[in-house]
Design a protein around this motif. Structure first.
Motif, mmCIF file in Angstrom:
data_model
loop_
_atom_site.group_PDB
_atom_site.id
_atom_site.type_symbol
_atom_site.label_atom_id
_atom_site.label_comp_id
_atom_site.label_asym_id
_atom_site.label_seq_id
_atom_site.Cartn_x
_atom_site.Cartn_y
_atom_site.Cartn_z
ATOM 1 N N GLU A 64 0.810 -1.209 0.000
ATOM 2 C CA GLU A 64 0.000 0.000 0.000
ATOM 3 C C GLU A 64 0.852 1.271 0.000
ATOM 4 O OE1 GLU A 64 -2.360 0.108 3.513
ATOM 5 O OE2 GLU A 64 -0.646 0.188 4.889
ATOM 6 N N ASN A 65 2.135 1.124 0.319
ATOM 7 C CA ASN A 65 2.995 2.300 0.470
ATOM 8 C C ASN A 65 3.827 2.638 -0.746
ATOM 9 O OD1 ASN A 65 2.227 2.542 3.245
ATOM 10 N ND2 ASN A 65 3.598 0.839 3.702
ATOM 11 N N GLY A 66 4.067 1.666 -1.633
ATOM 12 C CA GLY A 66 4.931 1.961 -2.760
ATOM 13 C C GLY A 66 5.155 0.766 -3.658
ATOM 14 N N LEU A 67 5.854 1.023 -4.738
ATOM 15 C CA LEU A 67 6.188 -0.008 -5.724
ATOM 16 C C LEU A 67 7.695 -0.020 -5.917
ATOM 17 C CD1 LEU A 67 4.912 -2.038 -7.787
ATOM 18 C CD2 LEU A 67 5.173 -0.222 -9.496
ATOM 19 N N LEU A 68 8.262 -1.211 -5.840
ATOM 20 C CA LEU A 68 9.696 -1.412 -6.022
ATOM 21 C C LEU A 68 9.895 -2.172 -7.325
ATOM 22 C CD1 LEU A 68 12.459 -1.104 -4.485
ATOM 23 C CD2 LEU A 68 12.060 -3.416 -3.622
ATOM 24 N N VAL A 69 10.727 -1.631 -8.207
ATOM 25 C CA VAL A 69 10.916 -2.237 -9.528
ATOM 26 C C VAL A 69 12.399 -2.423 -9.821
ATOM 27 C CG1 VAL A 69 8.767 -1.249 -10.417
ATOM 28 C CG2 VAL A 69 10.910 -0.003 -10.718
ATOM 29 N N ARG A 118 23.351 -3.764 1.794
ATOM 30 C CA ARG A 118 22.763 -2.858 2.784
ATOM 31 C C ARG A 118 21.999 -1.729 2.089
ATOM 32 N NH1 ARG A 118 26.606 -0.409 7.346
ATOM 33 N NH2 ARG A 118 26.728 -2.649 7.783
ATOM 34 N N THR A 119 22.564 -1.216 0.996
ATOM 35 C CA THR A 119 21.889 -0.148 0.243
ATOM 36 C C THR A 119 20.568 -0.632 -0.324
ATOM 37 O OG1 THR A 119 24.014 0.853 -0.343
ATOM 38 C CG2 THR A 119 22.112 1.452 -1.693
ATOM 39 N N ALA A 120 20.564 -1.856 -0.861
ATOM 40 C CA ALA A 120 19.333 -2.415 -1.423
ATOM 41 C C ALA A 120 18.282 -2.628 -0.340
ATOM 42 C CB ALA A 120 19.627 -3.722 -2.150
ATOM 43 N N VAL A 121 18.712 -3.132 0.821
ATOM 44 C CA VAL A 121 17.770 -3.334 1.929
ATOM 45 C C VAL A 121 17.173 -1.993 2.364
ATOM 46 C CG1 VAL A 121 17.604 -3.977 4.367
ATOM 47 C CG2 VAL A 121 18.751 -5.500 2.746
ATOM 48 N N GLN A 122 18.003 -0.974 2.419
ATOM 49 C CA GLN A 122 17.508 0.355 2.778
ATOM 50 C C GLN A 122 16.497 0.858 1.752
ATOM 51 O OE1 GLN A 122 21.238 2.461 3.116
ATOM 52 N NE2 GLN A 122 21.370 2.118 5.333
ATOM 53 N N THR A 123 16.733 0.553 0.479
ATOM 54 C CA THR A 123 15.795 0.949 -0.577
ATOM 55 C C THR A 123 14.460 0.228 -0.420
ATOM 56 O OG1 THR A 123 17.618 1.384 -2.113
ATOM 57 C CG2 THR A 123 15.430 1.078 -3.074
ATOM 58 N N ALA A 127 11.063 2.166 0.135
ATOM 59 C CA ALA A 127 10.024 2.055 -0.894
ATOM 60 C C ALA A 127 8.720 1.526 -0.326
ATOM 61 C CB ALA A 127 10.501 1.148 -2.024
ATOM 62 N N LEU A 128 8.803 0.502 0.529
ATOM 63 C CA LEU A 128 7.608 -0.173 1.024
ATOM 64 C C LEU A 128 7.218 0.276 2.424
ATOM 65 C CD1 LEU A 128 8.353 -3.777 -0.304
ATOM 66 C CD2 LEU A 128 7.202 -1.883 -1.458
ATOM 67 N N ASP A 129 8.100 1.053 3.069
ATOM 68 C CA ASP A 129 7.848 1.615 4.393
ATOM 69 C C ASP A 129 7.508 0.532 5.422
ATOM 70 O OD1 ASP A 129 7.688 3.598 6.311
ATOM 71 O OD2 ASP A 129 5.586 4.080 5.894
ATOM 72 N N VAL A 130 8.329 -0.526 5.423
ATOM 73 C CA VAL A 130 8.152 -1.641 6.355
ATOM 74 C C VAL A 130 9.528 -2.134 6.819
ATOM 75 C CG1 VAL A 130 5.941 -2.468 5.422
ATOM 76 C CG2 VAL A 130 8.104 -3.316 4.447
ATOM 77 N N PRO A 131 9.584 -2.838 7.956
ATOM 78 C CA PRO A 131 10.841 -3.476 8.365
ATOM 79 C C PRO A 131 11.234 -4.568 7.371
ATOM 80 C CG PRO A 131 9.233 -3.470 10.168
ATOM 81 C CD PRO A 131 8.502 -3.062 8.937
ATOM 82 N N VAL A 132 12.545 -4.790 7.239
ATOM 83 C CA VAL A 132 13.060 -5.751 6.259
ATOM 84 C C VAL A 132 13.903 -6.814 6.963
ATOM 85 C CG1 VAL A 132 14.468 -6.046 4.185
ATOM 86 C CG2 VAL A 132 13.091 -3.963 4.474
ATOM 87 N N THR A 133 13.666 -8.075 6.591
ATOM 88 C CA THR A 133 14.409 -9.211 7.128
ATOM 89 C C THR A 133 15.016 -9.993 5.974
ATOM 90 O OG1 THR A 133 12.804 -9.396 8.941
ATOM 91 C CG2 THR A 133 14.227 -11.302 8.538
#
Length: 221
Positions: A64-69, A118-123, A127-133
């Protein structure tokens, strides 16, 4: 539920990707099929390529927050998506950038390829405005091909371990279970497109497989 093939292929998840508002789908499908897909998923269809490729499901992921492409997205494709949606678009940097293949996400979290930088995880996080694992599913690193997530559940590769299922549940905040598509296919993300409202699955998917899908993704009362 809609059983379908896209250009003769039951691997519908390779060619389409859904959020709870939109389905991004290759642009050369029959209009009636696109309408049926959008209706089943309860979303608006956006027909596009990404990086000139029709494998939209492999190259995009959103919530709901964004699209990652994929970082190979073209300006014309970005403009088309901008005009059709209200989703901010972010490009996944680095060598591993087939976003749909390497990111599994819902509105609560994202579970990603273990080797994302790390840069990709931050992106992904931005982009999705959620925690990443980071993690694997069934020892598969391309977690977007190995699972499908909604706001109600996750269907995972049949060889996912209890530890992996626990990690997915912790990351996405919903229950995870295992299943297959297309008469035993383990890469469920390649043959299933799902929202909280409904799902589209490869035509070769069997009745027992449909039952597992519906149980895992929370369609059963």
């Amino acid at each position: 539920m809609l059983r379908a093939t896209f250009i003769g292929s039951p691997y519908v998840g390779v060619f389409a990707r859904a959020t709870d508002d939109y389905v991004f789908v290759r642009p050369d499908l029959d209009d009636d099929l696109v309408a049926s897909v959008a209706d089943e998923l309860g979303v608006t269809a956006v027909e596009t390529t990404l990086g000139g490729s029709s494998t939209v499901g492999a190259l995009a992921v959103g919530n709901e927050n964004g699209l990652l492409v994929s970082s190979r997205v073209r300006d014309t494709e970005r403009d088309r998506i901008d005009e059709a949606t209200d989703l901010p678009i972010h490009a996944l940097p680095g060598r591993i950038n087939a976003a749909g293949n390497v990111v599994l996400a819902n509105d609560e979290g994202a579970y990603v390829h273990p080797d994302l930088s790390r840069t990709a995880v931050q992106t992904v996080q931005e982009a999705l405005d959620v925690p990443v694992t980071r993690g694997t599913i069934g020892d598969v690193q391309t977690v977007g091909t190995a699972a499908v997530a909604t706001g109600d559940g996750v269907l995972c590769h049949p060889k996912a371990t209890d530890e992996e299922l626990d990690a997915v549940e912790d990351a996405l905040g919903v229950r995870a279970d295992v299943g297959t598509i297309n008469y035993g296919g383990p890469l469920v993300g390649s043959g299933l497109v799902a929202t909280d409202a409904g799902y589209v699955v490869g035509e070769e998917t069997t009745g027992p497989e449909l039952g597992r899908i519906e149980e895992a993704l929370g369609y059963l009362d």
